[in-house]
Design an enzyme around this catalytic site. Structure first.
Site, PDB file in Angstrom:
ATOM      1  N   SER A 147      28.008   9.926  83.902  1.00 44.38           N
ATOM      2  CA  SER A 147      28.384   9.024  84.853  1.00 44.38           C
ATOM      3  C   SER A 147      28.790   7.733  84.052  1.00 44.38           C
ATOM      4  CB  SER A 147      27.645   8.406  86.175  1.00 44.38           C
ATOM      5  OG  SER A 147      27.226   9.687  86.765  1.00 44.38           O
ATOM      6  N   HIS A 149      33.495  14.960  85.354  1.00 42.49           N
ATOM      7  CA  HIS A 149      32.637  14.304  86.130  1.00 42.49           C
ATOM      8  C   HIS A 149      32.524  14.806  87.710  1.00 42.49           C
ATOM      9  CE1 HIS A 149      31.433  10.347  88.132  1.00 42.49           C
ATOM     10  NE2 HIS A 149      30.309  10.727  87.618  1.00 42.49           N
ATOM     11  N   GLU A 156      36.818  14.312  88.399  1.00 47.53           N
ATOM     12  CA  GLU A 156      37.500  13.492  87.530  1.00 47.53           C
ATOM     13  C   GLU A 156      37.453  14.204  85.970  1.00 47.53           C
ATOM     14  OE1 GLU A 156      36.861   9.182  88.797  1.00 47.53           O
ATOM     15  OE2 GLU A 156      34.941   9.731  88.297  1.00 47.53           O
ATOM     16  N   ASN A 206      34.033   5.279  90.592  1.00 49.54           N
ATOM     17  CA  ASN A 206      32.743   4.590  90.615  1.00 49.54           C
ATOM     18  C   ASN A 206      33.364   2.997  90.315  1.00 49.54           C
ATOM     19  OD1 ASN A 206      31.026   6.283  91.545  1.00 49.54           O
ATOM     20  ND2 ASN A 206      30.417   6.884  89.404  1.00 49.54           N
TER      21      ASN A 206
END
Ligand SMILES: NC(=O)c1ccc[n+]([C@@H]2O[C@H](COP(=O)([O-])OP(=O)(O)OC[C@H]3O[C@@H](n4cnc5c(N)ncnc54)[C@H](O)[C@@H]3O)[C@@H](O)[C@H]2O)c1
Length: 282
Positions: free
Chosen positions: A119, A140, A152, A190
């Protein structure tokens, strides 16, 4: 290159979810962890998750049996030899991931692609510890993997077009909707999500509105399924502070400073749902 067999390092939350998504889509899996107990736990999670899908009539009992037959569990890297892609989904630690990708690089066949589900760690930096920087990429996934459509796909500086194409093709075969992202802290989702949550804490701290009204505003005004403060409680307030810290350090821009109220709640041990109290009490 068409990917038929995927190795997965780590049978935890993400590893077993990725294993399930692959197996249901007809892709063979070798799921590896550090102990028999860890792989057994990961497999048991897949068994019960598939059981729930059968109950909801999303898949048949035969689909479940077929999917489970495609998941081999292991604690030995030797079992990864026949894979075309290995996805690293072990605990989020830079030192640990470096050790794992170096080991994979030394024993996998040269054409096998290595992906990381990290992450927060730079894909370019992880690729650089291997001898296959062009065959290294980020994948991801989102939690829970079998339910969440997004992946992702993160291109490191040296990721080749062929590697990207192979991983994009696999993601589509898994029923996912991949987006392609350049390597950068927080990738896309994120990077936008966590500063938004942080801003919600500033709004709360300034007394602009109550927590309930901030969350209701974002749910009703932006069609978000959950308000940012309630989401922070789910993610963990400590995780939000840590992520903001990474952005602040990596971008050197004060707009990424964690809200003092958020830090104060963490200092008090109010980390969210996992401690029974965060913004809200559970
Ligand atoms: N949980 C999420 O919502 C989420 C979402 C996207 C990405 N990620 C990333 O996915 C990765 C895994 O996260 P998780 O939530 O599944 O963690 P987890 O703690 O549930 O699982 C990690 C697993 O890795 C195993 N492991 C540790 N060292 C290992 C080694 N040397 N070899 C093989 N296995 C090893 C552990 O035994 C454990 O089973 C992390 O990089 C995390 O940042 C997590």
């Amino acid at each position: 290159m068409s990917i038929q067999t995927v190795g997965i390092i780590g049978a935890g939350t993400m590893g077993n979810g990725i294993a399930q998504a692959c197996a249901v889509s007809g892709v063979n899996v070798v799921m590896l962890d550090i102990s028999d107990a860890a792989v057994a736990k990961g497999r048991a999670t897949v068994v019960s998750s598939l059981g729930r899908l059968v109950k909801k009539e999303k898949i048949t009992e035969a689909n479940k049996t077929a999917a489970l037959s495609r998941i081999q569990t292991s604690t030995s890297y030797d079992d990864l030899k026949g894979t075309q892609l290995v996805i690293e989904a072990a605990t989020e630690s830079y030192d640990l991931k470096v050790k794992i990708v170096k080991q994979l690089d030394s024993m996998l066949s040269p054409e096998t692609i290595i992906a990381s589900n990290t992450s927060s760690i730079s894909i370019t930096k992880l690729a650089a510890v291997t001898t296959r920087t062009d065959r290294f990429i980020g994948m991801h996934f989102f939690n829970p993997v079998p339910m969440m459509t997004l992946v992702e796909i993160i291109r490191g500086l040296q990721t080749s077009d062929a590697t990207h194409a192979a991983v994009h093709d696999l993601s589509t075969r898994l029923g996912k909707a991949p987006i392609t992202v350049k390597n950068a802290p927080g990738f896309v989702v994120n990077r936008i999500l966590v500063p938004m949550i942080n801003e919600a804490f500033f709004v709360l701290a300034e007394g602009v509105a109550t927590a309930e009204d901030i969350d209701a505003g974002m749910k009703l005004g932006c069609n978000q399924p959950i308000g940012p403060l309630a989401l922070a409680d789910m993610i963990g307030l400590d995780v939000c502070v840590a992520v903001m810290g990474v952005y602040l350090q990596e971008f050197g821009d004060s707009k990424y400073r964690a809200c003092p109220l958020l830090k104060e709640l963490v200092a008090a041990g109010q980390l969210g749902r996992k401690t029974g109290k965060g913004v809200y009490t559970y």
